[in-house]
Design a protein around this motif. Structure first.
Motif, PDB file in Angstrom:
ATOM      1  N   LEU A  67       1.270  -1.404  -0.058  1.00  0.00           N
ATOM      2  CA  LEU A  67      -0.448   0.317  -0.203  1.00  0.00           C
ATOM      3  C   LEU A  67       0.518   1.638  -0.383  1.00  0.00           C
ATOM      4  O   LEU A  67       0.554   2.193  -0.551  1.00  0.00           O
ATOM      5  CB  LEU A  67      -0.953   0.339   1.072  1.00  0.00           C
ATOM      6  N   LYS A  77      -6.870   6.365  -3.121  1.00  0.00           N
ATOM      7  CA  LYS A  77      -8.263   5.077  -2.652  1.00  0.00           C
ATOM      8  C   LYS A  77      -8.061   3.297  -2.890  1.00  0.00           C
ATOM      9  O   LYS A  77      -7.954   3.247  -3.869  1.00  0.00           O
ATOM     10  CB  LYS A  77      -9.857   6.069  -4.165  1.00  0.00           C
ATOM     11  N   PHE A  78      -7.947   3.384  -1.750  1.00  0.00           N
ATOM     12  CA  PHE A  78      -8.325   1.835  -1.664  1.00  0.00           C
ATOM     13  C   PHE A  78      -9.318   1.178  -1.534  1.00  0.00           C
ATOM     14  O   PHE A  78      -9.838   1.323  -0.300  1.00  0.00           O
ATOM     15  CB  PHE A  78      -7.000   1.135  -0.785  1.00  0.00           C
ATOM     16  N   SER A  79      -9.643  -0.173  -1.748  1.00  0.00           N
ATOM     17  CA  SER A  79     -10.819  -0.915  -1.893  1.00  0.00           C
ATOM     18  C   SER A  79      -9.959  -2.574  -1.136  1.00  0.00           C
ATOM     19  O   SER A  79      -9.306  -2.963  -2.356  1.00  0.00           O
ATOM     20  CB  SER A  79     -11.869  -1.065  -2.341  1.00  0.00           C
ATOM     21  N   ILE A  80      -9.794  -2.623  -0.218  1.00  0.00           N
ATOM     22  CA  ILE A  80      -9.347  -3.643   0.449  1.00  0.00           C
ATOM     23  C   ILE A  80     -10.677  -4.556   1.038  1.00  0.00           C
ATOM     24  O   ILE A  80     -10.888  -4.355   2.029  1.00  0.00           O
ATOM     25  CB  ILE A  80      -8.756  -3.402   1.708  1.00  0.00           C
ATOM     26  N   LEU A 127      -4.378  -0.506   8.198  1.00  0.00           N
ATOM     27  CA  LEU A 127      -5.019   0.388   7.725  1.00  0.00           C
ATOM     28  C   LEU A 127      -5.711   1.644   7.641  1.00  0.00           C
ATOM     29  O   LEU A 127      -5.609   3.058   7.995  1.00  0.00           O
ATOM     30  CB  LEU A 127      -6.492   0.166   6.494  1.00  0.00           C
ATOM     31  N   TYR A 139      -9.435   4.594   2.336  1.00  0.00           N
ATOM     32  CA  TYR A 139      -9.928   2.948   2.115  1.00  0.00           C
ATOM     33  C   TYR A 139     -11.328   2.159   2.676  1.00  0.00           C
ATOM     34  O   TYR A 139     -11.807   3.728   2.944  1.00  0.00           O
ATOM     35  CB  TYR A 139      -8.908   2.533   2.628  1.00  0.00           C
TER      36      TYR A 139
END
Length: 238
Positions: A67, A77-80, A127, A139
């Protein structure tokens, strides 16, 4: 994941100086770690000093590094999606039979599911830390283990608002081999289920299209039960 990141670095270099705006507005979807949990929990010759905490910390540290590197390349922009209850897939239910029937309350392979739950907790903390340290990072984290628990609870699969899912077969592969729980290769000799929307699993590891669709809808619209601090729809709109 490391290889994919190196490939992405090459793409960024090819795009040149004009890539930052595009990358910063893009959504980075990351769902990794399940295979690591599979192989660790069902190790054929586990070491006598196996350390679950150290193993999970190694996975979490890898997430953090990836990351940070993506952020350095312009990602914001992170979708985990954390690994689901991997111990409930047909292959791991069968594995439990080879490990003294070590089953949890969901009738799934206990060690694998415990790893999934613990990894989510670590990822949530990581996160939160990164979100506070990296300016402009946003996120959305899906607690796949918590979401799946309602699906695999004996007595009926239920969704985000206790709404029953049309999933009546939660332990057996739709594209089934001859082994327990339909374990085996999904190939031309496999037996196919008559109604795929009844099944959680397509093969020994992977969900059906229907089950995947339910999960995708939850990612985009969940009100905070399993997707936090915002859902993917809200993340994409930023």
């Amino acid at each position: 994941m490391a290889d994919q990141l190196e490939e992405f670095k090459l793409v960024v270099m090819m795009l040149g100086n004009g890539s930052y705006d595009l990358i910063s507005r893009s959504l980075f979807f990351i769902s990794v770690g399940s295979n690591d949990l599979f192989e660790y929990a069902d190790a054929k010759n586990p070491p006598p000093n196996r350390d679950d905490a150290a193993f999970l910390k190694c996975l979490d540290d890898s997430y953090r590094t990836y990351l940070q590197e993506l952020y350095a390349l312009g990602a914001r922009k992170f979708s985990i999606v954390s690994p689901s209850l991997v111990g409930c897939c047909p292959s791991q239910r069968a594995a439990a039979l080879q490990h003294d029937n070590d089953l949890d309350e969901l009738h799934c392979f206990r060690p694998a599911n415990n790893l999934s739950k613990r990894l989510y907790t670590l990822l949530a903390s990581t996160l939160q830390d990164l979100g506070g340290d990296l300016d402009g990072m946003h996120y959305s984290l899906c607690d796949s283990a918590g979401m799946a628990e309602g699906v695999f609870t004996p007595g009926g699969a239920k969704g985000m608002s206790a709404t029953p899912f049309h999933l009546t077969v939660v332990d057996t592969a739709c594209c089934a081999g001859p082994g327990p729980f339909g374990l085996g290769l999904c190939n031309t000799t496999a037996t196919l289920c008559p109604n795929r929307t009844d099944f959680v699993f397509w093969d020994s590891f992977h969900p059906t299209e229907y089950a995947s669709g339910l999960a995708a809808s939850a990612l985009f619209a969940d009100s905070g039960n399993f997707v936090r601090p915002i859902n993917v729809g809200q993340l994409a709109a930023l």
